[in-house]
Design a protein around this motif. Structure first.
Motif: not given
Length: 92
Positions: A18, A38, A41-42, A44-46, A48-49, A52, A79
């Motif tokens: 990632t 797309t 942003s994907e 960045q989202r990955d 963050q996942l 978590d 990030q």
């Protein structure tokens, strides 16, 4: 049944893939100066996942906390790089 070591190694491999993908997206954006929102942003989202998930792993596998903390720091730095939109060379 998956062992703790297998679970941690699986996560570390996923985290590295990632991070590599996120940096690749950043380099592509910087090279062609066209932001594909797309994929960027994907990435960045990955990240963050992963952040978590790493919190959960740190709680579930305290013996691996140091290794996971190192990966967590790398994820956080990537990030920040994505937010800035550029890679800053510390050697300059």
């Amino acid at each position: 049944m998956e062992t703790n070591e297998q679970r941690i190694n699986e996560f570390l491999n996923k985290a590295q893939a990632t991070v590599d993908r996120a940096l690749n997206e950043l380099m592509e954006v910087n090279i062609i100066r066209e932001n594909d929102p797309t994929e960027y942003s994907e990435a960045q989202r990955d990240l963050q996942l992963l952040n978590d998930e790493i919190e959960e792993l740190m709680n579930n596998y305290p013996n691996e906390r140091e290794k996971l903390h190192e990966v967590n720091q790398q994820i956080n730095e990537i990030q920040k790089v994505l937010v800035r939109g550029e890679i800053i060379n510390d050697n300059d």
